[in-house]
Design a protein around this motif. Structure first.
Motif, PDB file in Angstrom:
ATOM      1  N   VAL A   1       0.877  -1.177   0.000  1.00  0.00           N
ATOM      2  CA  VAL A   1       0.000   0.000   0.000  1.00  0.00           C
ATOM      3  C   VAL A   1       0.912   1.225   0.000  1.00  0.00           C
ATOM      4  CG1 VAL A   1      -2.039  -1.010   1.092  1.00  0.00           C
ATOM      5  CG2 VAL A   1      -0.182  -0.220   2.517  1.00  0.00           C
ATOM      6  N   ASN A   2       0.372   2.355  -0.436  1.00  0.00           N
ATOM      7  CA  ASN A   2       1.215   3.547  -0.467  1.00  0.00           C
ATOM      8  C   ASN A   2       1.221   4.229   0.892  1.00  0.00           C
ATOM      9  OD1 ASN A   2      -0.978   5.599  -0.323  1.00  0.00           O
ATOM     10  ND2 ASN A   2      -1.498   4.834  -2.361  1.00  0.00           N
ATOM     11  N   GLU A   3       2.128   5.212   1.011  1.00  0.00           N
ATOM     12  CA  GLU A   3       2.363   5.833   2.312  1.00  0.00           C
ATOM     13  C   GLU A   3       1.142   6.612   2.804  1.00  0.00           C
ATOM     14  OE1 GLU A   3       6.102   8.267   4.290  1.00  0.00           O
ATOM     15  OE2 GLU A   3       6.323   7.114   2.440  1.00  0.00           O
ATOM     16  N   ARG A   4       0.399   7.211   1.887  1.00  0.00           N
ATOM     17  CA  ARG A   4      -0.792   7.950   2.312  1.00  0.00           C
ATOM     18  C   ARG A   4      -1.848   7.015   2.875  1.00  0.00           C
ATOM     19  NH1 ARG A   4      -2.512  11.040  -2.765  1.00  0.00           N
ATOM     20  NH2 ARG A   4      -4.422  11.297  -1.555  1.00  0.00           N
ATOM     21  N   GLU A   5      -1.994   5.835   2.256  1.00  0.00           N
ATOM     22  CA  GLU A   5      -2.962   4.864   2.766  1.00  0.00           C
ATOM     23  C   GLU A   5      -2.541   4.345   4.142  1.00  0.00           C
ATOM     24  OE1 GLU A   5      -2.771   2.157  -0.495  1.00  0.00           O
ATOM     25  OE2 GLU A   5      -4.625   2.882  -1.402  1.00  0.00           O
TER      26      GLU A   5
ATOM     27  N   ALA B   1      -0.703   6.033   6.328  1.00  0.00           N
ATOM     28  CA  ALA B   1      -0.906   7.127   7.271  1.00  0.00           C
ATOM     29  C   ALA B   1      -2.381   7.239   7.678  1.00  0.00           C
ATOM     30  CB  ALA B   1      -0.415   8.440   6.666  1.00  0.00           C
ATOM     31  N   ALA B   2      -3.277   7.064   6.695  1.00  0.00           N
ATOM     32  CA  ALA B   2      -4.704   7.126   7.006  1.00  0.00           C
ATOM     33  C   ALA B   2      -5.120   5.965   7.913  1.00  0.00           C
ATOM     34  CB  ALA B   2      -5.515   7.108   5.711  1.00  0.00           C
ATOM     35  N   ALA B   3      -4.500   4.800   7.700  1.00  0.00           N
ATOM     36  CA  ALA B   3      -4.864   3.625   8.485  1.00  0.00           C
ATOM     37  C   ALA B   3      -4.425   3.737   9.940  1.00  0.00           C
ATOM     38  CB  ALA B   3      -4.268   2.364   7.850  1.00  0.00           C
ATOM     39  N   VAL B   4      -3.278   4.394  10.189  1.00  0.00           N
ATOM     40  CA  VAL B   4      -2.757   4.469  11.563  1.00  0.00           C
ATOM     41  C   VAL B   4      -3.127   5.786  12.236  1.00  0.00           C
ATOM     42  CG1 VAL B   4      -0.841   2.941  10.986  1.00  0.00           C
ATOM     43  CG2 VAL B   4      -0.527   5.414  10.822  1.00  0.00           C
ATOM     44  N   SER B   5      -3.958   6.598  11.568  1.00  0.00           N
ATOM     45  CA  SER B   5      -4.318   7.888  12.155  1.00  0.00           C
ATOM     46  C   SER B   5      -5.083   7.742  13.467  1.00  0.00           C
ATOM     47  CB  SER B   5      -5.138   8.702  11.152  1.00  0.00           C
ATOM     48  OG  SER B   5      -6.342   8.013  10.817  1.00  0.00           O
ATOM     49  N   ASP B   6      -5.811   6.627  13.644  1.00  0.00           N
ATOM     50  CA  ASP B   6      -6.569   6.398  14.882  1.00  0.00           C
ATOM     51  C   ASP B   6      -5.963   5.280  15.715  1.00  0.00           C
ATOM     52  OD1 ASP B   6      -9.263   4.330  13.484  1.00  0.00           O
ATOM     53  OD2 ASP B   6      -7.113   4.440  13.045  1.00  0.00           O
ATOM     54  N   TRP B   7      -4.624   5.096  15.585  1.00  0.00           N
ATOM     55  CA  TRP B   7      -3.941   4.040  16.344  1.00  0.00           C
ATOM     56  C   TRP B   7      -2.734   4.629  17.060  1.00  0.00           C
ATOM     57  CZ3 TRP B   7       1.130   2.344  15.680  1.00  0.00           C
ATOM     58  CH2 TRP B   7       1.500   1.227  16.413  1.00  0.00           C
ATOM     59  N   SER B   8      -2.404   4.107  18.209  1.00  0.00           N
ATOM     60  CA  SER B   8      -1.240   4.548  18.971  1.00  0.00           C
ATOM     61  C   SER B   8      -0.457   3.330  19.438  1.00  0.00           C
ATOM     62  CB  SER B   8      -1.665   5.378  20.191  1.00  0.00           C
ATOM     63  OG  SER B   8      -0.556   5.624  21.037  1.00  0.00           O
TER      64      SER B   8
ATOM     65  N   LEU C   1      -4.132  -3.311  11.740  1.00  0.00           N
ATOM     66  CA  LEU C   1      -4.189  -3.426  10.282  1.00  0.00           C
ATOM     67  C   LEU C   1      -5.182  -4.494   9.851  1.00  0.00           C
ATOM     68  CD1 LEU C   1      -0.390  -3.140   9.397  1.00  0.00           C
ATOM     69  CD2 LEU C   1      -2.137  -1.376   9.141  1.00  0.00           C
ATOM     70  N   GLU C   2      -5.230  -5.581  10.580  1.00  0.00           N
ATOM     71  CA  GLU C   2      -6.170  -6.653  10.254  1.00  0.00           C
ATOM     72  C   GLU C   2      -7.602  -6.189  10.459  1.00  0.00           C
ATOM     73  OE1 GLU C   2      -6.764 -11.442  11.095  1.00  0.00           O
ATOM     74  OE2 GLU C   2      -5.288 -10.286  12.218  1.00  0.00           O
ATOM     75  N   ASN C   3      -7.842  -5.416  11.539  1.00  0.00           N
ATOM     76  CA  ASN C   3      -9.190  -4.910  11.805  1.00  0.00           C
ATOM     77  C   ASN C   3      -9.639  -3.915  10.736  1.00  0.00           C
ATOM     78  OD1 ASN C   3      -9.228  -6.461  14.114  1.00  0.00           O
ATOM     79  ND2 ASN C   3      -8.725  -4.766  15.503  1.00  0.00           N
ATOM     80  N   ARG C   4      -8.673  -3.158  10.177  1.00  0.00           N
ATOM     81  CA  ARG C   4      -9.012  -2.166   9.152  1.00  0.00           C
ATOM     82  C   ARG C   4      -9.128  -2.783   7.760  1.00  0.00           C
ATOM     83  NH1 ARG C   4      -8.066   3.355  10.296  1.00  0.00           N
ATOM     84  NH2 ARG C   4      -8.706   3.603   8.132  1.00  0.00           N
ATOM     85  N   ASP C   5      -8.854  -4.079   7.632  1.00  0.00           N
ATOM     86  CA  ASP C   5      -8.909  -4.786   6.340  1.00  0.00           C
ATOM     87  C   ASP C   5      -7.998  -4.139   5.300  1.00  0.00           C
ATOM     88  OD1 ASP C   5     -10.747  -6.662   7.243  1.00  0.00           O
ATOM     89  OD2 ASP C   5     -12.457  -5.385   6.736  1.00  0.00           O
ATOM     90  N   LEU C   6      -6.880  -3.539   5.768  1.00  0.00           N
ATOM     91  CA  LEU C   6      -5.937  -2.949   4.831  1.00  0.00           C
ATOM     92  C   LEU C   6      -5.116  -4.031   4.142  1.00  0.00           C
ATOM     93  CD1 LEU C   6      -4.887  -0.186   3.811  1.00  0.00           C
ATOM     94  CD2 LEU C   6      -3.074  -0.336   5.526  1.00  0.00           C
ATOM     95  N   LEU C   7      -4.852  -5.130   4.851  1.00  0.00           N
ATOM     96  CA  LEU C   7      -4.064  -6.238   4.325  1.00  0.00           C
ATOM     97  C   LEU C   7      -4.759  -7.551   4.652  1.00  0.00           C
ATOM     98  CD1 LEU C   7      -0.525  -5.101   5.571  1.00  0.00           C
ATOM     99  CD2 LEU C   7      -1.414  -4.837   3.266  1.00  0.00           C
ATOM    100  N   THR C   8      -4.396  -8.580   3.909  1.00  0.00           N
ATOM    101  CA  THR C   8      -4.918  -9.908   4.211  1.00  0.00           C
ATOM    102  C   THR C   8      -4.140 -10.508   5.373  1.00  0.00           C
ATOM    103  OG1 THR C   8      -3.411 -11.044   2.701  1.00  0.00           O
ATOM    104  CG2 THR C   8      -5.478 -10.214   1.778  1.00  0.00           C
TER     105      THR C   8
END
Length: 776
Positions: free
Chosen positions: A50-54, A56-63, A74-81
């Motif tokens: 995935v690209n860097e903007r995607e 960044a958007a995925a981890v915007s609500d993660w700490s 990442l698994e909860n956001r379905d960004l990757l398998t």
């Protein structure tokens, strides 16, 4: 095993990955959650999934301080398998293991006084990309191991970044009491000579460029205490053009599309063009242009950095240096190496054709930066994603880029301005001659767009010109233009625009066809040049003159000694040149010739090379080629497409192209005979046509009388002609010119066809090239 080791995330884990996992996930292994998250983020950035903007958007609500790990998030956001995440976890563990081994080996020690988070980031991601993604500030003072002075003048303050070749520090120049950036080579005394020379080359190249938008170099030296080569330059800060591009498109996607932000980016891009134009005037090309290599300081000044891959055109002694031991020299780049960043790479760079890299390669890089400004994505980001998904990996991505398919901005951003999209398309054209020929031309087109003027790369419609006029004369236009006139003008201009667009596209196709014809002509002339050089070499062989002396009765070694030597040399040369059919040394006998030595390739099995025995050597009573060659001076070459008498009874339909040069006796000074090289011209032409790749026109190659050898068409590809076949449907003007045998010509029918005939040898049959755009 090799196939398993190259599997991509889509195809599963490799055996090596699973083996590493068994080593790294022992029950006693003490890997903290923080280390796992940082290493996983570093591997995710590097993977290209995935690209860097995607990301960044995925981890915007993660700490990382929360209870949820990055992998779970990442698994909860379905960004990757799940399979991709498993693979990244294993690679992250490998990264942690390598970092711990480097600490255990003493090659990398954490700085004293650093926090655990900063030390972990430093160890697992020296580039700083993860820290930037997670919003962690890594600017800390140098630790005890790094706190030192360089040559007693520069005081190390903190580390700014690290790459493969060196580390960059914020330092204080004690003599002038100012902050500067200091870049020192990694590994110190252990650095190879090639790395040191490449490091110095980067500083020297940058130092010779004196432009406000190119980072100035203050000093190049070597620290007496540590032995590390270093150079100092202006301290610029850490904001890059990529940061500004990401911010603009994040705002645009959220509905805040401020046109002034785009114009600021384009203004910065124009400054980059002027900086690169200055470098080109000094014969320097950058070869790694991308938004990350453009820094914007706190006052908006644009600076181009990272000239590590720069090259001086026509000066091999200062080419960019690569860590390669295969060449055995530190002043050259290996032909076939891929230099640069694949996401922004020109086709000739991806193909490794280093001798073809010139200023127009940088024009492609500038076009790639403009593509990123317009769309928010790198030009080959889609190619990278498709390569990973299809399983072909990095090699497949490079091959796709090398094929030269130009990415289109409208395919990524459907609402991209068509004029800016046209500028990108021209700057990134597949053929170098179709691009802008200078950086100033590209900058001028962008400035014309910013000023609301038409650009050269885009055929503006009449409606667009009307709109621009209305915007510049609002009061007058409101009083003059009525509703009926608007409808009439709209209908008229739409038709004109479609026609102009069609004409422009057709004209572009015609220009490409002219380029293909020129390329074929140059290739054919190159074949003739190579054969001329080789046949001269044959005539200069010592066994040739030895045979002449032996047959002329000159005292020395006999014919039986020289003939086997010459046959051996001919066999070796024929084996090295698979395109040649036969090599021969022929003695002149009156009006004819007789074979002294002849080595030829078997028609049934081209890999079989045979020396003709004495019983099969031919004697031809009349040979026109020998008669013509006998009148030449030593070293002159006769090139002929004419069929010789010795081939009259040849059962094959091979079209032979011959190159011959006279052999004179050293003692007598008279012509004794000739050396001859023969090649299959039809097969050579077939190879030339295949080298063009995909074409958008019909191309026919025939002899001077129109007897067809080979052709290529968009729907059929390359095809060899049948015996007696001619060029079909020749235009009347071309047919009339063809009737005048022995005369060269070149005809261009605007946007329809190109025809030319030339004679490599005035007394030969000649070569005809005819190209035509297919009817729609």
């Amino acid at each position: 095993m090799a196939e398993e080791a190259e599997k991509t995330p889509q195809s599963g884990l490799t055996n090596d990955d699973r083996y590493d996992a068994t080593l790294l996930f022992e029950p006693n292994a003490d890997i903290s959650r923080q280390e796992q998250d940082i290493a996983l983020a570093a591997e995710l950035l590097q993977s290209g999934l995935v690209n860097e903007r995607e990301i960044a958007a995925a981890v915007s609500d993660w700490s990382m301080y929360g209870s949820l790990s990055l992998a779970q998030h990442l698994e909860n956001r379905d960004l990757l398998t799940a399979e991709q995440i498993e693979m990244l976890i294993i690679r992250a563990a490998t990264r942690i293991d390598r970092a711990r081994q480097s600490i255990a080996g003493g090659t990398e020690m954490p700085a004293a006084g650093q926090s655990m988070l900063l030390a972990t980031l430093e160890r697992l991601d020296g580039s700083g990309r993860v820290a930037k993604l997670l919003g962690v500030t890594v600017a800390a003072r140098a630790g005890e191991n790094d706190a030192r002075e360089m040559q007693g003048r520069y005081e190390i303050i903190r580390k700014l970044g690290q790459g493969g070749l060196g580390r960059v520090w914020l330092t204080r120049d004690v003599n002038l009491n100012r902050h500067v950036a200091l870049k020192e080579i990694s590994h110190g005394a252990n650095a190879s000579e090639i790395a040191i020379e490449r490091f110095k080359h980067e500083a020297e190249i940058t130092g010779r460029l004196d432009h406000p938008s190119i980072v100035p170099i203050y000093q190049l030296g070597e620290d007496l205490q540590s032995g590390r080569a270093f150079y100092t330059m202006r301290f610029l800060g850490r904001s890059t053009l990529q940061d500004s591009i990401s911010e603009y498109h994040e705002r645009r996607e959220e509905g805040d599309e401020d046109p002034m932000l785009l114009r600021r980016l384009l203004g910065a891009f124009v400054n980059v063009c002027h900086a690169i134009g200055h470098a080109h005037s000094r014969k320097v090309i950058h070869r790694d242009l991308k938004p990350e290599n453009v820094v914007i300081d706190n006052f908006g000044q644009v600076i181009v950095i990272d000239w590590g891959l720069a090259k001086v055109i026509d000066d091999a002694s200062v080419e960019s240096l690569m860590d390669s031991t295969a060449m055995g020299s530190a002043d050259r780049t290996n032909e076939g190496q891929v230099l640069g960043t694949p996401l922004f790479m020109a086709p000739e760079q991806a193909a490794g054709r280093l001798d073809e890299l010139d200023q127009r390669t940088d024009i492609y890089g500038l076009g790639s930066i403009l593509f990123a400004i317009v769309t928010g994505y790198a030009p080959h980001e889609k190619t990278q994603k498709e390569s990973i998904d299809s399983g072909v990996g990095a090699r497949g991505m490079i091959s796709t880029i090398a094929s030269g398919v130009t990415p289109l901005a409208r395919d990524v951003h459907a609402n991209a301005d068509p004029a800016l999209e046209a500028i990108c398309r021209k700057a990134m054209a597949r053929r170098r001659y179709a691009r802008y020929q200078s950086a100033s031309e590209l900058a001028e087109d962008v400035q014309r767009w910013m000023a609301g003027e038409p650009v050269t790369a885009y055929q503006e419609t009449s409606w667009q010109r009307v709109n621009r006029w209305i915007s510049q004369h609002q009061r007058l236009s409101q009083s003059l233009i009525g509703a009926a006139m608007v409808i009439l003008v709209a209908l008229t201009t739409l038709g004109m625009a479609a026609r102009q667009r069609h004409q422009a596209e057709w004209h572009n196709r015609y220009s490409e066809m002219e380029g293909d014809v020129r390329e074929v002509s140059l290739h054919l002339q190159g074949i003739a040049k190579d054969m001329s050089q080789d046949v001269r070499f044959l005539s200069s062989l010592p066994p040739i003159q030895g045979l002449v002396n032996a047959l002329s009765g000159v005292e020395g070694e006999s014919e039986d000694v020289w003939r086997p030597r010459l046959e051996t040399i001919f066999k070796g040369m024929l084996g090295l040149n698979s395109d040649y059919l036969a090599l021969s040394f022929e003695e002149m006998k009156g009006e004819g010739v007789v074979d002294l030595v002849r080595v030829e390739r078997s028609p049934a099995d081209p890999t079989l090379i045979r020396v003709l025995p004495e019983s099969r050597r031919q004697m031809v009573e009349t040979d026109e080629l020998m008669n013509e060659v006998s009148t030449l001076d030593p070293g002159d070459v006769r090139l002929s497409l004419a069929k010789r008498g010795r081939h009259t009874n040849d059962a094959t339909s091979v079209e032979r192209f011959s190159a011959a040069t006279p052999v004179y006796g050293d003692n007598s000074g008279e012509c004794f005979g000739m050396t001859v090289i023969e090649t299959d011209i039809a097969r050579r032409i077939q190879e030339v046509l295949r080298g063009l790749g995909s074409v958008d026109c019909d191309i026919y190659i025939a002899d001077g009388s129109g007897n067809l050898w080979a052709s290529t068409k968009p729907e059929q590809g390359v095809r060899m002609a049948h015996q007696g076949e001619t060029i079909p449907d020749l235009p009347k003007q071309v047919a009339e010119q063809m009737a005048h045998e022995g005369e060269s010509f070149e005809l261009h029918s605007e946007d329809e066809y190109v025809a030319q005939r030339f004679y490599i040898d005035p007394q030969a049959r000649g070569v005809t090239i005819f190209a035509r755009l297919p009817e729609e």
